[in-house]
Write a protein that holds these residues in place. Sequence first.
Motif, PDB file in Angstrom:
ATOM      1  N   GLY A   1       0.802  -1.216   0.000  1.00  0.00           N
ATOM      2  CA  GLY A   1       0.000   0.000   0.000  1.00  0.00           C
ATOM      3  C   GLY A   1       0.832   1.261   0.000  1.00  0.00           C
ATOM      4  N   GLU A   2       2.050   1.168   0.533  1.00  0.00           N
ATOM      5  CA  GLU A   2       2.942   2.320   0.581  1.00  0.00           C
ATOM      6  C   GLU A   2       3.960   2.303  -0.554  1.00  0.00           C
ATOM      7  OE1 GLU A   2       4.685   2.698   4.437  1.00  0.00           O
ATOM      8  OE2 GLU A   2       2.766   2.492   5.492  1.00  0.00           O
ATOM      9  N   GLY A   3       3.760   1.371  -1.505  1.00  0.00           N
ATOM     10  CA  GLY A   3       4.620   1.348  -2.687  1.00  0.00           C
ATOM     11  C   GLY A   3       5.901   0.553  -2.539  1.00  0.00           C
ATOM     12  N   HIS A   4       5.998  -0.280  -1.502  1.00  0.00           N
ATOM     13  CA  HIS A   4       7.202  -1.097  -1.294  1.00  0.00           C
ATOM     14  C   HIS A   4       6.958  -2.526  -1.754  1.00  0.00           C
ATOM     15  CE1 HIS A   4       9.122   2.049   1.091  1.00  0.00           C
ATOM     16  NE2 HIS A   4       8.006   2.164   1.789  1.00  0.00           N
ATOM     17  N   THR A   5       7.997  -3.161  -2.227  1.00  0.00           N
ATOM     18  CA  THR A   5       7.893  -4.545  -2.682  1.00  0.00           C
ATOM     19  C   THR A   5       9.152  -5.300  -2.292  1.00  0.00           C
ATOM     20  OG1 THR A   5       7.763  -5.982  -4.627  1.00  0.00           O
ATOM     21  CG2 THR A   5       8.776  -3.832  -4.941  1.00  0.00           C
ATOM     22  N   PRO A   6       9.032  -6.593  -2.018  1.00  0.00           N
ATOM     23  CA  PRO A   6      10.237  -7.383  -1.714  1.00  0.00           C
ATOM     24  C   PRO A   6      11.041  -7.742  -2.953  1.00  0.00           C
ATOM     25  CG  PRO A   6       8.280  -8.772  -1.591  1.00  0.00           C
ATOM     26  CD  PRO A   6       7.793  -7.372  -1.811  1.00  0.00           C
ATOM     27  N   ASP A   7      10.482  -7.537  -4.132  1.00  0.00           N
ATOM     28  CA  ASP A   7      11.157  -7.923  -5.365  1.00  0.00           C
ATOM     29  C   ASP A   7      12.488  -7.182  -5.495  1.00  0.00           C
ATOM     30  OD1 ASP A   7       8.970  -9.450  -5.880  1.00  0.00           O
ATOM     31  OD2 ASP A   7       8.056  -8.041  -7.295  1.00  0.00           O
TER      32      ASP A   7
END
Length: 571
Positions: A462-468
């Motif tokens: 939701g805050e634009g973070h990703t583990p990728d």
Amino acid sequence: MTDTTTLRDRIGALVAGATRAAINAGTLPDVALPDELVERPRDAGHGDYASSLPLRLARSAMMPPLAIAEAIAEHLPSDDVIDAPQIAPPGFINLSLAEHFVQGEIDRIIEQGAAFADSTLGEGKRVQLEFVSANPTGPLHVGNGRGAAIGDTLASALAAAGYQVEREYYVNDAGTQTDVFAETLYARYQQQHGRDVPLPEGGYPGEYMVDLAIEMREREGDRFLAAPGEPPPAGVREMGIELIVEQIRDTLGTFGTTYDRWFSERSLYEATADGEPSAYDAALAILRENGHLAEREGALWLTSSNLGEDKDNVVVRSDGRPTYFASDIAYHYDKFLTRGFDQVINVWGADHHGHVSRLEVGTEAVTGKGDALHLLLYQLVTLKRGSETVRLSKRGGEIITLDELIEEVGPDAARFFFLLRAPSSQMDFDLDLAVKQSNENPVFYIQYAHARLASILDRAAGEGHTPDGGDVALLTAPHELALVREMLRLSEVIELVATTYEPQHLAHYGMELATSFHAFNDAFRQQGDPNLKVITDDAALTAARLRLVQAAKIALGRVLDLMGMTAPERM
């Protein structure tokens, strides 16, 4: 290619290789090595693994243990898996996983996903697990639920360990018990049509028989109504068993347990479609041919006393009817010789203890595979509400059904509590604890950890973070690496369950993994900033931590799935 070798085996292979190198170099004499070379030390300060091999070789090598440890350690170089070994008195070799290896395992867990922690221990061998198999004469009770949880979880662990597993329910639809069941049902059915008839002697008095009679009347009307005084018409037994089996299927389905096959006992006495003799006839022919049968007192006996038992056992009564023991022998003939299973596991209640030895002897006599049969007995369950023992159903005043337990605490809590103790231990099931929404309840504790992992990933998205693309090399904090180390134990726990047939190890491990996550999550708060968590202003570090969270969610979800429990995304 996915690596399905456990870390313990990989490190054990390193120790074995180093020992052989020391032998070849002449610093150790040529000695035989034991099978188990490394173990998990109780004290984490002693490393991830330890080897007591020097102590065990001291006598045969005629050397001091510390000298042996030094000779082996010299050939144990730091590599992609372990750091330099540490020698500890009186003769231990302590081994720690290399930090870069631990970090890299995060990516492997994510890559493997639902297959994480699988192994090839079973080498594709076919295993049949038969469990619950309650007589189709009434609803499942709480004790049957424990057998279902144990058998189903063991089957999942064996499958994860590389076995081909088939789950089976043996339907006892032959014999005197079903005769009495049919007579009871017919009496209740007649009562539904206004006849004043008593229950048969030794009949089933439960209210569920009234419910079955009502359902049979609603489905079939008076089709099964014979003249007064006549025996139950053909079809009453079959329909009654069908109705009960439907209920059992529904109950077990709600409990999260399904089977690959529902096997009819009556089929053991039927010739095959291509004209081959029945399993019963074939099994008796083998026993007779091998001289294991004797006629005495008008009955046919298995001469078990010549095969290791303390007494002989009747297989065919004097009236020509086969005993339950005969059915069991024929059933295991079918399992091993007709269907070709490599291994058979029966999960039985402790009240079957007296049947274990004779079935092992009978199976060996008819198949020659008695060693491939394992009979796992589980003890009784006592339901508690606080300090008070709950003995009777609130509905019927009789046994407490599995349906009632599921309705009160839910299938997940029921399964987990059944798994929490070794099958050989009697257990107290705390109904109040099972429904508590707090960390006191181990089910809540584990499932909340999974939901918390899911919520971190959701909030990050939701805050634009990703583990990728997260760089796991950024994860160097002790609480981060400790969580990974705990995840890496899962493959060893699976193999432990698959070799000991003790599924409680999965339940205990689930709590330990959840504890590692909670410690990881709480560690941020202990750094002095209450807002410091996985998601930070540092995008690269956030991505790396999210990758760890993603891996932990996979690992904890796998544990819950192996136990047949749901892995909630929110709570």
